[in-house]
Design a protein around this motif. Structure first.
Motif, PDB file in Angstrom:
ATOM      1  N   UNK A 120       0.858  -1.179   0.000  1.00 53.98           N
ATOM      2  CA  UNK A 120       0.000   0.000   0.000  1.00 53.98           C
ATOM      3  C   UNK A 120       0.896   1.232   0.000  1.00 53.98           C
ATOM      4  N   UNK A 121       0.495   2.262  -0.738  1.00 56.25           N
ATOM      5  CA  UNK A 121       1.251   3.519  -0.689  1.00 56.25           C
ATOM      6  C   UNK A 121       0.799   4.324   0.529  1.00 56.25           C
ATOM      7  N   UNK A 122       1.730   5.054   1.130  1.00 54.60           N
ATOM      8  CA  UNK A 122       1.397   5.815   2.337  1.00 54.60           C
ATOM      9  C   UNK A 122       1.896   7.257   2.198  1.00 54.60           C
ATOM     10  N   UNK A 123       1.027   8.200   2.538  1.00 59.06           N
ATOM     11  CA  UNK A 123       1.491   9.574   2.724  1.00 59.06           C
ATOM     12  C   UNK A 123       1.447   9.830   4.225  1.00 59.06           C
ATOM     13  N   UNK A 124       2.599  10.084   4.815  1.00 59.64           N
ATOM     14  CA  UNK A 124       2.722  10.206   6.262  1.00 59.64           C
ATOM     15  C   UNK A 124       2.996  11.669   6.591  1.00 59.64           C
ATOM     16  N   UNK A 125       2.026  12.335   7.217  1.00 61.95           N
ATOM     17  CA  UNK A 125       2.188  13.742   7.553  1.00 61.95           C
ATOM     18  C   UNK A 125       2.744  13.837   8.955  1.00 61.95           C
ATOM     19  N   UNK A 126       3.804  14.614   9.159  1.00 57.95           N
ATOM     20  CA  UNK A 126       4.404  14.669  10.489  1.00 57.95           C
ATOM     21  C   UNK A 126       5.178  15.957  10.679  1.00 57.95           C
ATOM     22  N   UNK A 127       5.372  16.331  11.945  1.00 56.15           N
ATOM     23  CA  UNK A 127       6.257  17.470  12.205  1.00 56.15           C
ATOM     24  C   UNK A 127       7.593  16.961  12.712  1.00 56.15           C
ATOM     25  N   UNK A 128       7.722  15.647  12.820  1.00 55.60           N
ATOM     26  CA  UNK A 128       8.862  15.055  13.506  1.00 55.60           C
ATOM     27  C   UNK A 128       9.817  14.415  12.497  1.00 55.60           C
TER      28      UNK A 128
END
Lengths: 273, 330, 328
Positions: C207-215
């Motif tokens: 599965x493709x993932x877009x991971x939004x993070x500030x870290x």
């Protein structure tokens, strides 16, 4: 608007002496509005305009004084219960709920009957007030603080968990100062809303009990007992109830607007950045 | 001042929050053991880190040792003064003046109806420092410039500032009573990364300049390693390990400390991939009903029968390195 | 690899009483099948708004998507009807949010919430849906899954709730999972559990993932490619190793220098970035980072730098070559 009403009630007194408001001219009973009596005259020929002026004074005083008592008791009970919590909170809140469960109008009537006429007349500012005015003020004040107390308590409960309260305690600020300088100013918005509604309610409550004949006793005029006097002339002399009724409506509305305005003016967020 | 005597001494501190029910007369139906028998000292001029996951009791510990919550048991002295014995207002004020606190949430920790001037000068008002209003407002401006804010902002309200600026106002307030000791309760957790570094550097500068002592409560282990001299690790109300910063990070003894450190991501993809991670199973149990024996045993990969039954002693295994674990050799 | 989603020049604004918020200012990116793309930035950088715009989850007004395309296969998501969009959301593209408590309905059991989406989206019968729900919970590592179906969200811990959210996202075999700060509210040991779980699922389900993070720390061990955002702009985009070893945008450089390291002894003061992020109520002119940038030149204040490749897939939006300090 409110300023106009105050000017009306208090400034009008400069034009018409009080005796004029109680001056009886039976030859002019129930005359409709005319140039001489713009609001008409009542059942015993008194000038309705003058009576609304003096009645306005009493009604506004009742409204403001009753709300002062209501706010004092309500804020004190709410603040103590909310801030200290625990046993004191439970005790005060149960008392509040008990008071709430008794219909206010019933309390009003019982207390009005009980205390009415026991307090002598009071001479103030060159005028004679029926002792019943004081009774009514105290009664209305003492029967209406419960909602305010609950609002204040809820505000205190949530605000005291804020870190700025903890910061003040860490600084060594006394409980008294925390309650009155830190938390109270932050709960001012709901208090003002409730207090302005309270003024309106007090004027209306006075009108109710006057309507039932238990309010401020004649000859002292209030908007409320003028309405009461109009009871039997609803159709034949509409000016008798129309003008005091209109004044009550205008006062209540404008006090509510004033409350909204005050709340916005006291909110630092509304100040330009 | 003797350099050897610690500024803050905490002995067997316990804080239980009762869980109650009932309308007027409340019955206690249970208790949350937020802090359960912890002892440590904070030396003059050092920064002691207090780390652990949410619910481990680190914030409660910080607030209780300042006397903001009444303790269930234990003793705390700050600069030789017993915090809980202070009954008279004068004694309490003397302690309040020496020990201050900075909070996590820069939005909740400043009174929204007060101007910056009123906020920062409150400690001076309470402690009757600089009664002259003019001198006091000069001092407020001086404090603001110390924390990197313009003195012209004194009549603004908190909502007109950004998170980082608010945190600076909070620091200025803490400094206003010339304290010796400041509890920093997660002072950077609510801030963006680029602002965190600003605030940490500011705290370090102030420490150098005024010889402050910090108790730095945080869950960001990387930042704790950066700013602290010694670090204490808490788990479910108890202290599991305490040691010099590099000793603790390079040679963690307690399995919980090891797991905690290995869970911290490293901002370097190659190292992060190469690292052998120790992933704990399960969640932190409820402090309402903590596990018997060692509180970490249900999640501990090394746990044996003894860990289930016996509470491990808090002992010093090397100079300055304390640990509470049965499996750590003498 | 096949291109899954391609976004071109997305611009999103919010019209609020104080003026116009320039939240997303011409963002272009793409993600291929099975790839993990991390979107990194501080609060207000537009990372979440970008994804919400693509999924058309922003209330309009106040939001307005001024321009752009989001190509999903041969369809432009920004021009689909609401009905067509509902077919894609949750089925082909799933989302996991930061706060698992507010994303779950507190008065319905976990089982009910899981089976409902299975029945609605996949048309399963009750028995089949219950069976599948248990499988899903087991897949995301919830022990004793069959019994826990009857529990309410508050009976789950924060980490467990996030696992449930992931299970719900997986129920229709999406080809893209958008995870918006899924571990930010969690403790570090629980965060490590969730990251491990996502890695495992990604490899299992391709599965493709877009991971939004500030870290930047979490992202390092997880992503194939990283996109750094600042004030509504993409300022740098690179394969994960390139970004950390050879950052080319002054903002990325400064952000990495501002991070203390858990695995290293302290050797210096932290390098802090002066100032604060720009006011988004002002229409951007020039590079948004210029006022805080140590390399800034005259040109940076007046001309917005385009995102340009510097080396292979490594692209930077900067007028300055940080390796030399001079203009590019």
């Amino acid at each position: 608007m409110l300023v106009l009403l105050f000017i009306y009630a208090f400034g009008g007194a400069l034009i018409f002496p009080e005796s004029y408001a109680n001056y009886t001219d039976t030859s002019l009973r129930l005359s409709p509005p005319s140039a001489r009596h713009p609001f008409g005259t009542d059942t015993i020929g008194r000038d309705v305009l003058a009576r609304t002026i003096y009645g306005g004074q009493i009604s506004l005083i009742i409204g403001l004084l009753a709300v002062s008592i209501e706010s004092l008791v309500g804020i004190l009970v709410g603040a103590l219960a909310g801030y200290y919590g625990g046993f004191l909170d439970s005790l005060l809140m149960r008392i509040t709920e008990a008071m709430l469960n008794i219909p206010e109008i019933f309390l009003l009537i019982v207390m009005a009957k009980f205390f009415g006429g026991r307090i002598p007349e009071i001479h103030l500012l060159g005028r004679v007030f029926s002792g019943s005015v004081i009774v009514i003020v105290v009664i209305i004040g003492l029967t209406s603080w419960m909602y305010l107390a609950r609002i204040v308590r809820a505000e205190f409960l949530s605000l005291k968990e804020n870190e700025f309260v903890l910061a003040a305690r860490a600084t060594g600020t006394s409980n008294f100062e925390i309650i009155f300088r830190h938390i109270l100013p932050n709960s001012i918005a709901p208090i003002i809303v409730s207090a302005t509604l309270g003024v309106a309610n007090a004027i209306l409550a006075e009108a109710y009990i006057s309507f039932l004949g238990l309010g401020v006793q004649p000859p002292t005029a209030t908007w409320g007992n003028m309405l009461d006097g109009a009871n039997n002339y609803l159709e034949s002399a509409p000016w008798l109830w129309f003008f005091p009724g209109l004044l009550i409506l205008l006062t209540v509305l404008s006090i509510n607007f004033l409350g909204d305005g005050l709340r916005d003016a006291l909110d630092p967020h509304s100040r330009a950045v | 001042m003797k350099p050897a005597d610690p500024l803050v001494v905490v002995k067997n501190l316990k804080k239980y929050f009762p869980v109650t029910s009932g309308l007027v007369f409340q019955r206690k139906t249970g208790e949350v053991r937020a802090v359960d028998d912890i002892s440590f000292t904070v030396e003059r001029g050092e920064t002691l880190g207090l780390v652990g996951e949410s619910g481990c009791g680190k914030t409660t510990a910080g607030r209780t040792l300042l006397g903001l919550y009444p303790p269930t048991a234990g003793h705390v002295t700050i600069d030789g003064m017993d915090v809980y014995a202070a009954r008279r207002r004068r004694d309490l004020l003397a302690i309040r003046r020496k020990a201050q606190i900075i909070f996590q949430d820069p939005y909740a920790s400043l009174n929204p109806r007060w101007t910056v001037d009123a906020i920062v000068s409150e400690p001076m008002r309470v402690h009757s420092i600089l009664p002259d209003p003019k001198a006091r407002s000069e001092r407020v401006k001086e404090l603001l410039s110390l924390v990197g804010l313009s003195g012209q902002l004194v009549n603004r309200f908190p909502h007109e500032f950004s998170g980082g600026q608010r945190q600076r106002i909070g620091i200025a307030r803490a400094l206003a009573s010339d304290p010796l000791f400041i509890v920093c309760d997660e002072p950077i957790s609510a801030l963006d990364v680029s602002i965190q570094a600003q605030v940490v550097n500011l705290l370090e500068d102030l420490q150098d300049r005024f010889g402050l002592t910090y108790l730095f409560i945080a869950h960001n282990l990387s930042m704790v390693r950066h700013i602290c001299n010694r670090v204490a690790v808490m788990y479910l109300g108890v202290m599991v390990e305490l040691g010099e910063r590099d000793e603790l990070y390079d040679h963690p003894l307690h399995p919980y400390t090891q797991a905690l450190l290995s869970a911290v991501p490293i901002p370097n993809p190659k190292q992060d991939r190469a690292r052998q991670r120790m992933i704990l199973s399960g969640d932190v149990p409820s402090p309402l009903n903590p596990p018997s024996g060692c509180r970490f045993h249900p999640r501990c990969p090394l746990a044996v029968e003894r860990c289930r039954q016996e509470i491990p002693a808090w002992r010093e295994v090397a100079t300055g390195h304390w640990v509470a674990c049965h499996k750590v050799a003498e | 690899m096949t291109m899954l989603l391609q976004t071109i020049d997305l611009k999103t604004r919010f019209h609020i009483p104080e003026g116009t918020v320039y939240a997303v200012n011409g963002v272009s990116f793409h993600i291929s099948e099975g790839e993990t793309l991390a979107v990194v930035g501080e609060s207000g950088c537009g990372k979440s708004v970008t994804m919400m715009s693509i999924l058309r989850l922003l209330p309009a007004p106040p939001a307005e998507i001024v321009s752009g395309q989001a190509l999903w296969g041969n369809r432009d998501l920004l021009r689909l009807s609401e009905n067509e969009m509902e077919q894609i959301r949750g089925r082909e593209i799933a989302m996991v949010f930061q706060d698992p408590m507010t994303s779950l309905n507190p008065v319905l059991t976990i089982g009910r919430q899981l089976t409902e989406s299975l029945r609605v989206h996949l048309g399963m019968g009750p028995a089949e849906a219950a069976q599948r729900a248990v499988e899903l919970l087991e897949q995301v590592g919830i022990p004793d899954a069959a019994h826990r179906l009857g529990d309410y969200p508050h009976q789950y811990s924060g980490g467990m709730r996030q696992r449930v959210m992931i299970a719900m996202a997986l129920c229709c075999h999406p080809s893209l999972l958008i995870a918006d700060e899924p571990t930010t509210a969690l403790d570090v040991t629980i965060q490590a559990q969730i990251v491990e779980l996502i890695k495992k699922l990604r490899d299992q389900l391709h599965m493709a993932i877009i991971w939004i993070s500030h870290d930047l720390g979490v992202v390092a061990g997880l992503a194939n490619r990283v996109m750094v955002m600042y004030a509504g702009f993409v300022v740098e985009e690179a394969l994960v190793d390139d970004l950390y070893e050879d950052p080319r945008h002054p903002y990325t450089l400064a952000l990495l220098a501002a991070l203390p390291r858990v695995d290293r002894r302290r050797d210096r003061r932290l390098k802090s970035i002066p100032g604060a992020p720009p006011n988004l109520l002002v229409e951007p002119r020039g590079c948004p980072f210029a006022p805080r940038c140590e390399f800034a030149m005259e040109r940076c204040r007046f001309e917005i730098p385009p995102l340009q490749p510097v080396q292979g897939t490594h692209a930077v939006a900067c007028w300055v070559d940080v390796t030399t300090g001079g203009p590019r």
